[in-house]
Motif scaffolding. Structure first.
Motif, PDB file in Angstrom:
ATOM      1  N   ILE A 128       0.814  -1.222   0.000  1.00  0.00           N
ATOM      2  CA  ILE A 128       0.000   0.000   0.000  1.00  0.00           C
ATOM      3  C   ILE A 128       0.844   1.268   0.000  1.00  0.00           C
ATOM      4  O   ILE A 128       0.467   2.279  -0.589  1.00  0.00           O
ATOM      5  CB  ILE A 128      -0.950   0.014   1.221  1.00  0.00           C
ATOM      6  CG1 ILE A 128      -1.795  -1.265   1.264  1.00  0.00           C
ATOM      7  CG2 ILE A 128      -1.834   1.256   1.213  1.00  0.00           C
ATOM      8  CD1 ILE A 128      -2.690  -1.454   0.059  1.00  0.00           C
ATOM      9  N   GLY A 129       1.980   1.231   0.671  1.00  0.00           N
ATOM     10  CA  GLY A 129       2.790   2.437   0.825  1.00  0.00           C
ATOM     11  C   GLY A 129       2.471   3.158   2.113  1.00  0.00           C
ATOM     12  O   GLY A 129       1.826   2.610   3.018  1.00  0.00           O
ATOM     13  N   PHE A 130       2.905   4.427   2.205  1.00  0.00           N
ATOM     14  CA  PHE A 130       2.754   5.216   3.417  1.00  0.00           C
ATOM     15  C   PHE A 130       1.921   6.461   3.138  1.00  0.00           C
ATOM     16  O   PHE A 130       1.916   6.975   2.016  1.00  0.00           O
ATOM     17  CB  PHE A 130       4.128   5.625   3.963  1.00  0.00           C
ATOM     18  CG  PHE A 130       4.917   4.477   4.509  1.00  0.00           C
ATOM     19  CD1 PHE A 130       4.885   4.191   5.868  1.00  0.00           C
ATOM     20  CD2 PHE A 130       5.685   3.675   3.674  1.00  0.00           C
ATOM     21  CE1 PHE A 130       5.604   3.123   6.379  1.00  0.00           C
ATOM     22  CE2 PHE A 130       6.409   2.604   4.182  1.00  0.00           C
ATOM     23  CZ  PHE A 130       6.376   2.332   5.543  1.00  0.00           C
ATOM     24  N   PRO A 131       1.204   6.955   4.149  1.00  0.00           N
ATOM     25  CA  PRO A 131       0.390   8.164   3.946  1.00  0.00           C
ATOM     26  C   PRO A 131       1.270   9.386   3.729  1.00  0.00           C
ATOM     27  O   PRO A 131       2.426   9.434   4.181  1.00  0.00           O
ATOM     28  CB  PRO A 131      -0.410   8.276   5.243  1.00  0.00           C
ATOM     29  CG  PRO A 131       0.400   7.546   6.264  1.00  0.00           C
ATOM     30  CD  PRO A 131       1.066   6.432   5.520  1.00  0.00           C
ATOM     31  N   SER A 132       0.699  10.375   3.053  1.00  0.00           N
ATOM     32  CA  SER A 132       1.420  11.615   2.808  1.00  0.00           C
ATOM     33  C   SER A 132       1.565  12.413   4.099  1.00  0.00           C
ATOM     34  O   SER A 132       0.904  12.141   5.115  1.00  0.00           O
ATOM     35  CB  SER A 132       0.669  12.458   1.772  1.00  0.00           C
ATOM     36  OG  SER A 132      -0.561  12.917   2.315  1.00  0.00           O
ATOM     37  N   GLU A 133       2.403  13.433   4.058  1.00  0.00           N
ATOM     38  CA  GLU A 133       2.576  14.303   5.219  1.00  0.00           C
ATOM     39  C   GLU A 133       1.263  14.988   5.581  1.00  0.00           C
ATOM     40  O   GLU A 133       0.944  15.164   6.761  1.00  0.00           O
ATOM     41  CB  GLU A 133       3.657  15.353   4.935  1.00  0.00           C
ATOM     42  CG  GLU A 133       3.954  16.262   6.119  1.00  0.00           C
ATOM     43  CD  GLU A 133       5.025  17.290   5.815  1.00  0.00           C
ATOM     44  OE1 GLU A 133       5.444  18.014   6.744  1.00  0.00           O
ATOM     45  OE2 GLU A 133       5.449  17.381   4.637  1.00  0.00           O
ATOM     46  N   LEU A 134       0.478  15.362   4.566  1.00  0.00           N
ATOM     47  CA  LEU A 134      -0.812  16.000   4.819  1.00  0.00           C
ATOM     48  C   LEU A 134      -1.742  15.058   5.574  1.00  0.00           C
ATOM     49  O   LEU A 134      -2.386  15.452   6.559  1.00  0.00           O
ATOM     50  CB  LEU A 134      -1.457  16.431   3.500  1.00  0.00           C
ATOM     51  CG  LEU A 134      -2.858  17.042   3.591  1.00  0.00           C
ATOM     52  CD1 LEU A 134      -2.839  18.315   4.424  1.00  0.00           C
ATOM     53  CD2 LEU A 134      -3.414  17.305   2.201  1.00  0.00           C
TER      54      LEU A 134
END
Length: 211
Positions: A20-26
């Motif tokens: 899935i990956g990682f969430p953005s900084e926002l």
């Protein structure tokens, strides 16, 4: 034991992150731990929410709550109260709260894709003065679900856009929709009942026992 139809499982967060990956900084930064004026405004315009809860063993449940916009009372930036209107008396959510106070709320506003997610600790509230403030048609709720806020954030509209949930052009004809009375009749299997008698009970409840 019935064989599961699934052959391949993700079993670690590391594997999930690889997929899935990682969430953005926002996304990482948007969670707050209190109800600010934006959250309070959203709740004041929301006529509907779902509440998730689980018992002491972790068995989960989700239940709807709805009324006129603003039916959920914001006490202050740290607490809100959901009036407990008459229902089917299963009290699944309330029994779960007695065993495990952790709950999740998802507030919705018809026509708006973004939802408001609120997580926190719940309490079964009996404060008469507070419950009287949530009276409808002269009837105060017997109980309220008080929630101590731990985190809240706006959730994006992708699921609503993919489903076209708020688009009337996507809605099925009412004649093709499942019949609640037929489903209850088949599931309950009560002697002496019929689809028609259950339909009448549902109509009576909707017309006479909303509050």
């Amino acid at each position: 034991m019935m064989n599961k139809p699934f052959k391949d499982f993700s079993q670690t967060e590391e594997e999930l992150r690889t997929l899935i990956g990682f969430p953005s900084e926002l996304v990482e930064s948007k969670t707050i731990t209190y109800l600010d004026h934006h959250c309070e405004e959203y709740i004041s315009k929301s006529p509907f929410l779902v509440i998730t809860s689980s018992d002491s063993s972790g068995k989960g449940d989700v239940s709807p709550r709805g009324d006129m916009p603003g039916f959920v009372k914001v006490i202050n930036e740290n607490y809100l109260v959901i009036p407990e209107r008459p229902g089917n008396k299963r009290i699944d959510t309330m029994r779960n709260i007695l065993a495990n106070p952790n709950v999740g709320l998802l507030f919705m506003i018809p026509g708006l894709g973004e939802t408001l997610r609120v997580n926190g600790k719940a309490y079964l509230v009996k404060d008469v003065d507070l419950l009287e403030q949530m009276s409808v048609r002269g009837r105060a709720p017997l109980l309220g679900i008080g929630v101590e806020i731990e985190e809240c954030y706006i959730h994006c509209a992708k699921a609503f856009k993919r489903s076209s949930l708020w688009e009337p052009s996507s809605w099925a004809d009412k004649e093709t929709l499942p019949s609640a009375a037929k489903i209850i009749f088949d599931h309950a299997g009560l002697p002496g009942s019929s689809t028609e008698s259950i339909e009448e009970r549902l109509k009576e409840g909707y017309s006479k026992r909303l509050y």
